[in-house]
Scaffold this motif. Structure first.
Motif, short mmCIF file in Angstrom:
data_model
loop_
_atom_site.label_atom_id
_atom_site.label_comp_id
_atom_site.label_asym_id
_atom_site.label_seq_id
_atom_site.Cartn_x
_atom_site.Cartn_y
_atom_site.Cartn_z
N UNK A 1 -69.76 -58.72 -17.09
CA UNK A 1 -69.35 -59.82 -17.94
C UNK A 1 -68.93 -61.03 -17.10
N UNK A 2 -68.19 -61.93 -17.73
CA UNK A 2 -67.74 -63.14 -17.04
C UNK A 2 -66.59 -62.85 -16.09
N UNK A 3 -66.58 -63.56 -14.98
CA UNK A 3 -65.47 -63.44 -14.03
C UNK A 3 -64.26 -64.18 -14.58
N UNK A 4 -63.05 -63.53 -14.48
CA UNK A 4 -61.83 -64.17 -14.95
C UNK A 4 -60.96 -64.66 -13.80
N UNK A 5 -60.51 -63.74 -12.96
CA UNK A 5 -59.58 -64.15 -11.89
C UNK A 5 -59.50 -63.09 -10.81
N UNK A 6 -58.83 -63.45 -9.72
CA UNK A 6 -58.58 -62.53 -8.60
C UNK A 6 -57.08 -62.22 -8.54
N UNK A 7 -56.77 -60.98 -8.19
CA UNK A 7 -55.38 -60.58 -7.98
C UNK A 7 -55.29 -59.96 -6.59
N UNK A 8 -54.37 -60.47 -5.78
CA UNK A 8 -54.19 -59.94 -4.43
C UNK A 8 -53.63 -58.53 -4.51
N UNK B 1 -59.06 -59.35 15.45
CA UNK B 1 -58.12 -60.44 15.19
C UNK B 1 -58.27 -61.04 13.80
N UNK B 2 -58.96 -60.33 12.92
CA UNK B 2 -59.18 -60.84 11.57
C UNK B 2 -58.16 -60.27 10.59
N UNK B 3 -57.86 -61.04 9.58
CA UNK B 3 -57.00 -60.61 8.49
C UNK B 3 -57.89 -60.37 7.27
N UNK B 4 -57.76 -59.20 6.67
CA UNK B 4 -58.59 -58.82 5.53
C UNK B 4 -57.75 -58.89 4.26
N UNK B 5 -58.16 -59.77 3.35
CA UNK B 5 -57.49 -59.92 2.06
C UNK B 5 -58.29 -59.17 1.02
N UNK B 6 -57.66 -58.20 0.37
CA UNK B 6 -58.31 -57.41 -0.69
C UNK B 6 -57.83 -57.93 -2.04
N UNK B 7 -58.78 -58.46 -2.80
CA UNK B 7 -58.49 -58.96 -4.14
C UNK B 7 -59.16 -58.06 -5.16
N UNK B 8 -58.46 -57.77 -6.24
CA UNK B 8 -59.06 -57.06 -7.36
C UNK B 8 -59.63 -58.12 -8.28
N UNK B 9 -60.92 -58.01 -8.57
CA UNK B 9 -61.61 -58.99 -9.40
C UNK B 9 -61.56 -58.56 -10.86
N UNK B 10 -61.12 -59.47 -11.72
CA UNK B 10 -61.05 -59.21 -13.16
C UNK B 10 -62.28 -59.81 -13.84
N UNK B 11 -62.92 -58.99 -14.65
CA UNK B 11 -64.08 -59.41 -15.44
C UNK B 11 -63.79 -59.13 -16.91
N UNK B 12 -64.62 -59.67 -17.81
CA UNK B 12 -64.38 -59.51 -19.24
C UNK B 12 -64.66 -58.08 -19.72
N UNK B 13 -65.61 -57.39 -19.14
CA UNK B 13 -65.90 -56.02 -19.57
C UNK B 13 -64.91 -55.05 -18.92
N UNK B 14 -64.41 -54.10 -19.69
CA UNK B 14 -63.39 -53.18 -19.15
C UNK B 14 -63.92 -52.20 -18.09
#
Length: 154
Positions: free
Chosen positions: A96-103, A113-126
């Protein structure tokens, strides 16, 4: 007599054998999770905005290419509108459509030397259970972006 001389030679050989002591080095972990206080807030905000910009392409079909200060040359070369459109088409049909990212987590990789940011992606479909990993280098540039199925841990 030969046996006695031979016996003393073997005894001298065994008695003079040196013993090595093994010293084990304790290495720092190559990848470790950062606490909230250790996270660079400007880098976190930049990782969020750049990651969101990539996934918002799925909703708007318009992508503003990364500048030289935002991403490395490899990322700029590989993140094209055509490639994003292909990926976004699959994602929109399935999630579905992308809504937002949550860290969710921030990891530091000592070897690169890299920093890895893991975001949970929210979409419209459950059924959507995706994550976006944004790899930031020491120059505050995106070194890589990955979209994976969500699972605990790095």
């Amino acid at each position: 007599m030969k046996k006695i001389v031979m016996f003393f030679c073997v005894l001298a050989f065994v008695g003079c054998k040196t013993k090595k002591t093994v010293v084990e080095k304790v290495e720092a972990p190559k990848v470790f999770m950062l606490t909230v206080n250790e996270i660079n807030s400007t880098q976190k905000a930049k990782a969020y905005s750049l990651g969101k910009r990539v996934l918002m392409t799925c909703n708007t079909s318009k992508f503003t290419p990364f500048s030289a200060t935002e991403a490395t040359a490899d990322v700029r070369k590989n993140t094209t509108e055509a490639r994003l459109t292909q990926t976004c088409h699959k994602f929109r049909l399935k999630y579905g459509e992308f809504k937002d990212l949550k860290l969710a987590e921030v990891w530091m990789d000592n070897s690169t030397g890299q920093t890895v940011y893991r975001f949970k992606a929210d979409y419209t479909k459950p059924i959507a259970n995706k994550e976006l990993r944004v790899f930031m280098n020491n120059n505050n540039q995106v070194a890589a972006i990955k979209s994976l199925d969500w699972k605990a841990g790095l």
